[in-house]
Motif scaffolding. Structure first.
Motif, PDB file in Angstrom:
ATOM      1  N   LEU A 182     -36.327 -53.979  35.217  1.00 13.14           N
ATOM      2  CA  LEU A 182     -35.173 -54.764  35.663  1.00 13.14           C
ATOM      3  C   LEU A 182     -33.851 -54.051  35.407  1.00 13.14           C
ATOM      4  CD1 LEU A 182     -36.270 -58.334  34.524  1.00 13.14           C
ATOM      5  CD2 LEU A 182     -36.336 -57.385  36.800  1.00 13.14           C
ATOM      6  N   SER A 207     -31.307 -51.973  36.605  1.00 12.47           N
ATOM      7  CA  SER A 207     -30.850 -51.316  37.812  1.00 12.47           C
ATOM      8  C   SER A 207     -29.614 -52.044  38.280  1.00 12.47           C
ATOM      9  CB  SER A 207     -31.923 -51.385  38.896  1.00 12.47           C
ATOM     10  OG  SER A 207     -31.370 -51.071  40.148  1.00 12.47           O
ATOM     11  N   ILE A 251     -32.150 -57.527  51.765  1.00 14.00           N
ATOM     12  CA  ILE A 251     -32.150 -56.074  51.932  1.00 14.00           C
ATOM     13  C   ILE A 251     -31.904 -55.390  50.591  1.00 14.00           C
ATOM     14  CG2 ILE A 251     -30.896 -54.176  52.992  1.00 14.00           C
ATOM     15  CD1 ILE A 251     -30.507 -56.158  55.385  1.00 14.00           C
ATOM     16  N   TRP A 286     -34.004 -52.344  45.955  1.00  9.49           N
ATOM     17  CA  TRP A 286     -34.348 -52.341  44.539  1.00  9.49           C
ATOM     18  C   TRP A 286     -35.865 -52.162  44.361  1.00  9.49           C
ATOM     19  CZ3 TRP A 286     -34.247 -57.343  41.149  1.00  9.49           C
ATOM     20  CH2 TRP A 286     -34.578 -57.003  39.845  1.00  9.49           C
ATOM     21  N   GLY A 306     -37.771 -50.763  46.357  1.00 11.78           N
ATOM     22  CA  GLY A 306     -38.070 -49.384  46.730  1.00 11.78           C
ATOM     23  C   GLY A 306     -37.902 -48.443  45.563  1.00 11.78           C
ATOM     24  N   SER A 307     -36.882 -48.670  44.740  1.00 14.96           N
ATOM     25  CA  SER A 307     -36.694 -47.732  43.641  1.00 14.96           C
ATOM     26  C   SER A 307     -37.475 -48.128  42.398  1.00 14.96           C
ATOM     27  CB  SER A 307     -35.208 -47.555  43.329  1.00 14.96           C
ATOM     28  OG  SER A 307     -34.659 -48.766  42.916  1.00 14.96           O
ATOM     29  N   ALA A 308     -37.889 -49.392  42.282  1.00 12.27           N
ATOM     30  CA  ALA A 308     -38.631 -49.784  41.082  1.00 12.27           C
ATOM     31  C   ALA A 308     -40.133 -49.677  41.273  1.00 12.27           C
ATOM     32  CB  ALA A 308     -38.266 -51.203  40.678  1.00 12.27           C
ATOM     33  N   TRP A 309     -40.624 -50.064  42.447  1.00 12.49           N
ATOM     34  CA  TRP A 309     -42.075 -50.131  42.642  1.00 12.49           C
ATOM     35  C   TRP A 309     -42.590 -49.101  43.630  1.00 12.49           C
ATOM     36  CZ3 TRP A 309     -41.200 -55.940  43.751  1.00 12.49           C
ATOM     37  CH2 TRP A 309     -40.877 -56.583  42.541  1.00 12.49           C
ATOM     38  N   GLY A 310     -41.682 -48.390  44.266  1.00 17.21           N
ATOM     39  CA  GLY A 310     -42.149 -47.352  45.173  1.00 17.21           C
ATOM     40  C   GLY A 310     -42.320 -47.814  46.600  1.00 17.21           C
ATOM     41  N   ARG A 311     -42.180 -49.112  46.869  1.00 17.43           N
ATOM     42  CA  ARG A 311     -42.285 -49.532  48.262  1.00 17.43           C
ATOM     43  C   ARG A 311     -41.222 -50.570  48.546  1.00 17.43           C
ATOM     44  NH1 ARG A 311     -47.728 -50.872  47.902  1.00 17.43           N
ATOM     45  NH2 ARG A 311     -47.542 -49.343  46.248  1.00 17.43           N
ATOM     46  N   TYR A 312     -40.641 -50.482  49.743  1.00 17.17           N
ATOM     47  CA  TYR A 312     -39.547 -51.386  50.051  1.00 17.17           C
ATOM     48  C   TYR A 312     -40.036 -52.806  50.211  1.00 17.17           C
ATOM     49  CZ  TYR A 312     -36.756 -47.338  50.484  1.00 17.17           C
ATOM     50  OH  TYR A 312     -36.095 -46.198  50.175  1.00 17.17           O
TER      51      TYR A 312
END
Ligand code: HEM
Lengths: 574, 369
Positions: free
Chosen positions: B209, B211, B291, B296, B298-304
């Motif tokens: 969390l 970010s 969006i 977020w 995308g940068s935390a879990w690797g997928r948008y």
């Protein structure tokens, strides 16, 4: 300015006949509702079907269906998200599962029916946008329609009498409206003006952006790849399919698409909350790596954190998990080292109690000189809290203890059935027994060694427990298109919701007594407080240029205060 | 080693001050509840006193058809013997087919004493809001991050923002005083739920969390929720008022309680318009929220986009509001039908907020129930 009058004076009479319908026409590009019954023949039906599909009502229905269709996927376990949960669900719901399976409810978002909804919506969207875009271009090239005959029928209306000549008033109105960036022209005895085309433009941009988003999404799904790799400190990874622990890719993906790079994990460090009610909650995770791009790139050092992936070309490297890897040395009865490696352990709880196995495949000989295989079940706690509790009490390495349970015999690795590296197949394995005849097991601290019974060798838990980090490497082309589409969608949406498209007419004609009567009216696409406000504002300015003349019958009483009447300066209707 | 020890010391002294701040925050939140309760009673008095004046504007407007629309708009006033020309006035005419009903006078019903209580209620609301804001701020200071880590914090922030939206609209001189009682009642419910069921001791965030997208995504999500909530209250009142008006129009006789309450609310057309404007104004921000969440993720879990339950329900909410906006733009779906869609959309939002956190497990569930 004056050249606008030339070609419209001729249809003066016609324009006087115009009713409100014409004045309000083409204020939006919303499609007309389709006819109820189809015409004859195949073409009639096809046209009817197309009209239906691209109508607002059906678009609305499809939108509703899309949101309804998304619901089951959020309530039923999805194989794309967690395959184990799906298996659990299938075990506990024997009757429902086959039905769900047939309906594709375990993979809703890639099911036939869900795809059908959004493809239909997509077609509807395209079918809607193209004619609207044409219509909009037509509106831009055309002119705002002339004033309706009775301006006082319009939603916002004002009038006054002035000593100025009608031509002067019209000229002043034209100048004023143009200065206010209305598209204005003189049509007969009135000025017609329109503003707020950006609304329509924004609306088109929004709907087109939705299409861009959808295409970017779909192509991303087809070309994406996604794999995970567990790396122990000191080890490395090179981006090729063979090196992944687990790899998924879209239908159009080819292995050549993998971005070439490699990295070594130098150091992983985590910090945790050391006190308070949330003791043990992670505070930071970071992995220091040396990486190089391409096959022979120069090595660079960087740190990957949970929210800060490493970007290399199209690929992104995420830090997704971590754990411990105790270093184990196994010696046979003669003291020869037959195994020496860091063994990654799978965490079982938040304090990283974890388990793993050592598999000694070959090179080991028992005390009797028989060639055998060894398997050791490991259970590791980074912080042993003392007492009888076997679980870790804190996630950091404070008081590490390793519990070992050794087996010997046949690991079954050659049976052809793929095995997990974290599990022992015990069918052909025998326990080592202690003196009491029970399963032999022992707890070790770093640096300690356990002697196997009857001189069968030894197992050492080496000092310096290493850590491992789990990485997820994702390539998803098209995400910049998706982002661009999303941003365009927001701007388009804001324009289409916040900007009013509205028309203003100013008529100035000589009254029966020769005094000029000015009439102004405004019409918005929807009823809006802004339209009368703006009209009042414009009227105020024009009034200064064409000041009022007294009414013929000076004694007429002012009308009773009416809530429908707002001052020219414009306050909202209350 | 020494630096680590110093760090540990640092952490413990910090923890002490943090616990102090956290308990101060709790005190402030309880105090604000007390003041909101006082405000609640003042609103009740406003409504009670307002019922003394019997107004029947709606029925009058619907039965007597006056033709004031075409009255001349330029008027001449005699001021001290000389004729002064007034500026032209703009006549506003409702769209054809819509009822022409004047707005009600508000909860006080024109009663002076009621009005006084209403003003007291608003002053108390402002006070309670300030106390609650201080409570949220000290909570943030105690955890040294934005106060959006768990549902307790969501709830206290959410009600603060909802009241802020209401007070802002009031300060902008919008006709929203009628919202007061309905809003403060639910704010009290929301806070009661927060301090009893949802209370969570203050704690820092897990790394996923950390970010700045958290700040963007969660703050806009809370804001959108608060505004959607205001829109939903207006929609419910619209449905009641619309039913009342159509009953009158058809010659029915509504009950005296309904008459007393609904007469004082704005006309159904005004309520409907207010609800629409509120929902439409915040829809782009809601789009942005989703969006920002995707970025977020995308940068935390690797997928948008993971079709995680929270994401899915945000999407469902978004589509439901898009339906509502489309319905408003299409003939035949205006009025009650569109209002039902708006209620469904807000229901989706509520479910996303409470339902998904409590009943469904997903990646968002570590945000703490
Ligand atoms: C993915 C689905 C869609 C979403 C999220 C969406 C969203 C929106 C929104 C938010 C508006 C603004 C409403 C307003 O002006 O108050 C709008 C307007 C509009 N949409 Fe869509 N839309 C979608 C699909 C479609 C489709 C398939 C059609 C084709 C029939 C369509 C036709 C229109 C039209 C004609 C307008 C303008 C209405 C007007 O100008 O009065 N939309 N849409």
């Amino acid at each position: 300015m004056s050249d606008t009058t030339t070609d419209t004076t001729t249809d003066n009479g016609e324009q006087d006949q115009q009713d409100l319908g014409a004045a309000g026409s083409q204020l939006s590009t919303a499609p007309a509702e389709p006819p109820a019954a189809p015409g004859l023949g195949v073409i009639g039906w096809a046209r009817w079907f197309w009209r239906q599909l691209t109508s607002m009502r059906v678009a609305l229905l499809l939108l509703l269906l899309l949101s309804l269709g998304a619901i089951p996927g959020s309530l039923i376990p999805q194989s794309g998200a967690d395959i184990n949960k799906v298996a659990d669900f299938q075990k506990t719901h024997k009757t429902l599962s086959p039905i769900y399976d047939r309906l594709g409810l375990f993979h809703v978002y890639s099911s036939v029916w869900f795809s059908a909804i959004y493809i239909l919506l997509f077609v509807s969207l395209v079918g809607c946008i193209i004619p609207r875009a044409w219509q909009f271009v037509g509106q831009l090239r055309g002119r705002p329609p002339g004033a309706p005959k009775r301006l006082d029928r319009l939603p916002a209306y004002t009038t006054w009498r002035t000593a100025a000549a009608p031509e002067e008033v019209r000229e002043a109105a034209l100048g004023l409206l143009k200065k206010r960036r209305f598209r204005a022209h003189l049509a007969g005895d009135a000025v017609a003006a329109e503003k707020g085309y950006v609304r329509e433009f924004g609306n088109l941009v929004f709907h087109i952006a939705l299409i861009v988003l959808l295409i970017a999404f779909a192509s991303g799904q087809m070309y994406k790849s996604d794999g995970t790799k567990l790396v122990v400190e000191g080890d490395g990874f090179a981006n090729s399919i063979l090196q992944y622990d687990d790899f998924k890719s879209g239908s159009m993906f080819s292995t050549d698409d993998l971005v070439p790079f490699s990295f070594d994990l130098k150091n992983f460090h985590a910090t945790y909350q050391t006190s308070g009610p949330s003791k043990g909650t992670p505070v930071t995770f970071a992995a220091d790596i040396d990486y190089s791009e391409g096959a022979y790139g120069r090595s660079k050092r960087t740190t990957i954190k949970v929210n800060e992936p490493l970007h290399i070309g199209d690929a992104k490297v995420y830090l997704v998990s971590h754990g411990y890897a105790p270093v184990i040395t196994v010696r046979d009865s003669k003291g020869k080292v037959v195994y020496h490696d860091a063994v990654p352990m799978l965490p079982l709880d938040a304090n990283i109690s974890s388990q793993g196995v050592v598999k000694v495949m070959d090179g080991y000989r028992s005390a009797q000189g028989v060639s055998e295989q060894l398997g050791i079940q490991l259970f590791f706690v980074p912080t042993y809290g003392g007492g009888s509790s076997v679980l870790s009490t804190f996630p950091a390495l404070e008081n590490p203890v390793l519990n070992l349970a050794p087996y010997h015999g046949d690991l079954g690795v050659n049976s052809g059935i793929p095995q997990s590296v974290y599990q022992l197949d015990k069918t052909h394995l025998k326990e080592f027994k202690d003196s009491a005849g029970k399963q032999f097991r022992d707890n070790l601290k770093p640096g300690q060694t356990m002697q196997l019974p009857n001189g069968a060798g030894s197992v050492t838990f080496e000092k310096g427990v290493r850590e491992w980090a789990g990485f997820e490497i994702v390539q998803e082309p098209g995400s910049s298109w998706a982002l661009g589409g999303a941003l365009a969608a927001i701007f388009g949406l804001a324009a289409s919701l916040f900007i009013q498209r509205r028309r203003v007419w100013v008529r100035a004609v000589p009254g029966p007594d020769g005094v000029t009567v000015v009439e102004m009216a405004g019409l918005g696409r929807s009823e809006s407080a802004k339209v009368p406000e703006e009209l009042g504002d414009l009227a105020g300015i024009l009034y200064d240029q064409a000041p009022g003349a007294p009414d013929p019958d000076d004694s007429s009483p002012s009308p009773s205060p009416d809530p429908e009447v707002v001052p020219a300066e414009g306050a909202e209707k209350r | 080693m020494t630096s680590a020890a110093a760090h540990a010391l640092d952490v413990t002294t910090l923890a002490a001050t943090n616990e102090h701040l956290a308990s101060m925050s709790n005190t402030l939140v309880y105090s604000s509840m007390a003041v909101y309760t006082l405000a609640f009673f003042a609103y009740i008095f406003e409504w009670l006193l307002g019922s003394r004046s019997r107004v029947a504007r709606t029925a009058n407007a619907l039965t007597t058809k006056t033709d004031t629309k075409t009255a001349p708009a330029v008027t001449v006033k005699k001021a001290g013997g000389t004729a002064v020309l007034e500026r032209p006035q703009v006549v506003v005419r409702s769209a054809a087919g819509s009822r022409d009903v004047p707005d009600g006078p508000g909860a006080h019903g024109g009663d002076e004493q009621g009005d006084l209580y209403g003003r007291i209620a608003i002053s108390l609301t402002v006070l309670a809001f300030l106390v609650e804001l201080a409570g949220v701020a000290t909570r943030a200071a105690s955890v040294q991050r934005a106060p959006w880590g768990n549902m307790y914090e969501f709830n206290i922030t959410f009600s603060t923002v909802a009241v802020a939206v209401y007070l802002t609209l009031l300060a902008l001189r919008k006709n929203v005083r009628w919202l007061g009682l309905f809003l403060i009642t639910t704010v009290l419910l929301d806070l009661g739920l927060a301090v009893t069921v949802l209370y969570t001791a203050s704690e820092p965030l897990v790394p996923a969390l950390h970010s700045y997208w958290l700040y963007i995504h969660v703050s806009t999500a809370i804001f959108c929720g608060a505004v959607f909530y205001v829109g939903a209250v207006a929609t419910i009142l619209y449905l009641f008022k619309d039913a009342y008006e159509s009953k009158l129009e058809n010659g029915g006789k509504p009950g005296s309680f309904a008459t007393s309450v609904l007469e004082r609310l704005p006309a159904s057309a005004s309520l409907d318009k207010f609800a629409y404007r509120v929902n439409a104004a915040v829809f782009p921000l809601w789009t942005f929220t989703i969006i920002a969440g995707a970025i977020w993720a995308g940068s935390a879990w690797g997928r948008y986009w993971n079709w995680d339950p929270k994401e899915t329900w945000s999407f469902i909410t978004w589509v439901a509001y898009a339906c509502y906006l489309h319905a408003r733009a299409t003939a035949g779906w205006k009025g009650r039908k569109a209002a039902y869609l708006a209620m469904i959309a807000f229901g989706c939002w509520l479910f996303n907020y409470y339902g998904v956190n409590i009943f469904v497990t997903g990646k968002h569930s570590y945000a703490g129930v």
